[in-house]
Scaffold this motif. Sequence first.
Motif, PDB file in Angstrom:
ATOM      1  N   VAL A  49      48.628  34.612  45.846  1.00 27.66           N
ATOM      2  CA  VAL A  49      47.667  33.760  45.164  1.00 27.66           C
ATOM      3  C   VAL A  49      46.269  34.226  45.532  1.00 27.66           C
ATOM      4  O   VAL A  49      46.001  34.555  46.684  1.00 27.66           O
ATOM      5  N   GLY A  50      45.393  34.290  44.528  1.00 26.13           N
ATOM      6  CA  GLY A  50      44.005  34.681  44.749  1.00 26.13           C
ATOM      7  C   GLY A  50      43.076  33.722  44.039  1.00 26.13           C
ATOM      8  O   GLY A  50      43.285  33.413  42.858  1.00 26.13           O
ATOM      9  N   TRP A  51      42.047  33.248  44.736  1.00 29.36           N
ATOM     10  CA  TRP A  51      41.141  32.269  44.132  1.00 29.36           C
ATOM     11  C   TRP A  51      39.899  32.934  43.541  1.00 29.36           C
ATOM     12  O   TRP A  51      39.207  32.358  42.714  1.00 29.36           O
ATOM     13  N   LYS A  52      39.608  34.133  43.984  1.00 32.89           N
ATOM     14  CA  LYS A  52      38.623  34.990  43.324  1.00 32.89           C
ATOM     15  C   LYS A  52      39.200  36.397  43.325  1.00 32.89           C
ATOM     16  O   LYS A  52      38.573  37.351  43.754  1.00 32.89           O
ATOM     17  N   SER A  53      40.415  36.496  42.805  1.00 37.13           N
ATOM     18  CA  SER A  53      41.158  37.748  42.937  1.00 37.13           C
ATOM     19  C   SER A  53      40.606  38.853  42.052  1.00 37.13           C
ATOM     20  O   SER A  53      40.728  40.029  42.374  1.00 37.13           O
ATOM     21  N   VAL A  54      40.030  38.482  40.909  1.00 39.90           N
ATOM     22  CA  VAL A  54      39.375  39.451  40.029  1.00 39.90           C
ATOM     23  C   VAL A  54      37.978  38.918  39.704  1.00 39.90           C
ATOM     24  O   VAL A  54      37.816  37.757  39.345  1.00 39.90           O
ATOM     25  N   ILE A  55      36.978  39.777  39.867  1.00 42.40           N
ATOM     26  CA  ILE A  55      35.601  39.442  39.505  1.00 42.40           C
ATOM     27  C   ILE A  55      35.163  40.458  38.459  1.00 42.40           C
ATOM     28  O   ILE A  55      35.254  41.661  38.686  1.00 42.40           O
ATOM     29  N   ALA A  56      34.742  39.988  37.285  1.00 40.76           N
ATOM     30  CA  ALA A  56      34.494  40.917  36.180  1.00 40.76           C
ATOM     31  C   ALA A  56      33.421  40.371  35.245  1.00 40.76           C
ATOM     32  O   ALA A  56      33.158  39.165  35.198  1.00 40.76           O
ATOM     33  N   THR A  57      32.815  41.288  34.496  1.00 38.96           N
ATOM     34  CA  THR A  57      31.816  40.927  33.496  1.00 38.96           C
ATOM     35  C   THR A  57      32.425  41.046  32.109  1.00 38.96           C
ATOM     36  O   THR A  57      33.036  42.067  31.774  1.00 38.96           O
ATOM     37  N   HIS A  58      32.257  40.023  31.303  1.00 40.13           N
ATOM     38  CA  HIS A  58      32.840  39.982  29.964  1.00 40.13           C
ATOM     39  C   HIS A  58      31.940  40.760  28.999  1.00 40.13           C
ATOM     40  O   HIS A  58      30.990  40.224  28.440  1.00 40.13           O
ATOM     41  N   ARG A  59      32.276  42.032  28.771  1.00 39.28           N
ATOM     42  CA  ARG A  59      31.407  42.922  28.008  1.00 39.28           C
ATOM     43  C   ARG A  59      31.987  43.381  26.670  1.00 39.28           C
ATOM     44  O   ARG A  59      31.260  43.894  25.828  1.00 39.28           O
ATOM     45  N   GLY A  60      33.298  43.232  26.471  1.00 38.13           N
ATOM     46  CA  GLY A  60      33.911  43.793  25.273  1.00 38.13           C
ATOM     47  C   GLY A  60      34.676  42.761  24.461  1.00 38.13           C
ATOM     48  O   GLY A  60      34.812  41.596  24.835  1.00 38.13           O
ATOM     49  N   CYS A  61      35.173  43.205  23.307  1.00 37.57           N
ATOM     50  CA  CYS A  61      35.936  42.339  22.396  1.00 37.57           C
ATOM     51  C   CYS A  61      37.437  42.490  22.660  1.00 37.57           C
ATOM     52  O   CYS A  61      37.871  43.423  23.334  1.00 37.57           O
ATOM     53  N   GLY A  62      38.203  41.578  22.114  1.00 35.72           N
ATOM     54  CA  GLY A  62      39.653  41.735  22.111  1.00 35.72           C
ATOM     55  C   GLY A  62      40.411  40.830  23.028  1.00 35.72           C
ATOM     56  O   GLY A  62      41.644  40.807  22.998  1.00 35.72           O
ATOM     57  N   TRP A  63      39.718  40.021  23.859  1.00 34.23           N
ATOM     58  CA  TRP A  63      40.422  39.171  24.806  1.00 34.23           C
ATOM     59  C   TRP A  63      40.395  37.730  24.322  1.00 34.23           C
ATOM     60  O   TRP A  63      39.362  37.053  24.343  1.00 34.23           O
TER      61      TRP A  63
END
Length: 366
Positions: free
Chosen positions: A262-276
């Motif tokens: 379990v990860g509470w900040k397991s992925v940190i990312a910037t939403h830059r593209g389309c398709g999600w």
Amino acid sequence: MNKQKPLHFQVVHDYLHTACTAPMHSLADAIRPFFAPDFECHAFAPVHTCKTIEDIVEKFWCPLRLAFDGLQRVTAIDMDGHCAFNNTVWVVATGIYQGQFVSPLYTIPPTQALNHIRFSDFYHIDNGKIKTAYKLMDYIGVMIRAGVCPLPPSMGSDVDTVFPHSQDGLLYGDADTAQTQETQKIVWHMLSDLMHAKKLQNKTQKSLWADDMIWHGPSGIGTFYGLDGFSVYRNAFLNSFPDRDYGSCEAVVSKNNFSSLVGWKSVIATHRGCGWLGLAPTGKVVHMRLSDFYRIVDGQIQQNWVIIDLIHIFAQLGVDLFDMVDKIYGKALFEIPDVPRKDHANSSKDLAFKRKLLRMEPVDET
């Protein structure tokens, strides 16, 4: 004769049974003995952090029990073990809550029919008490089954197969140390490579996943068969979040041929593209809460169950999915149903307590 479960299993199981069955007006006092005085409880949106026993009751248990008559917790994987990086004792599980959906769950309108919610639980046990808890719930699935999901159709299949194909996920006996270590090694090898891999179909990933693997994703994303199928979703994710980083992992627990994290900040990312999931790029940074359970067969990952707090991610991107459901479908929030119930939720004390809950202030999102 069945061997008695270890104390840490008994603590968690007794707590959950009490939480599902005790009268709601006295629920806080009923579950208090199971927790350490300085406990920490971290949960999905909109519950977030619970700092007191009353928080746990009012933010999580009462809304859930009021929505689902005859609430049951059905466990698919249930195991104990020591965390891989600090040797603390944990009890972890995944499965479903189910019951007759008779009253609104936040803004999700009831169907007056059986419904269920996938869950994952991680409990750190210290001196016979719950010291830390992480809980994820798949409320998008409830929206889909109620016919009110504001998201586009899932990329994968909306099939909730929460049980291991081998039907052996209830691990109450002693661990096989050698097998447990090998399982953990396989999962860590896969994750270490995946952090930097640009595509799933590389040599390492192909060697670690079974040809007929199943990725049991969260509702709204769906379930995929094989690496080629899973790549459809992963490529859309990578396109939308190209500059991701990997943050904290709160617990990694393995036993025999099963592993979990379990990860509470397991992925940190910037939403830059389309398709999600139908969203145009926002340029906003998000952190992702998620859990994984793995089943290993013959040295390869055969099944992977994933819950992601999508409601929390969307909130960080400026989209309130519960508010969308309320506005789009115009359902009254928190109606008290005039239907017979099997549990305690229609007692005079519990109905009064429910009316108190309906006036709840916005929750702390820390």
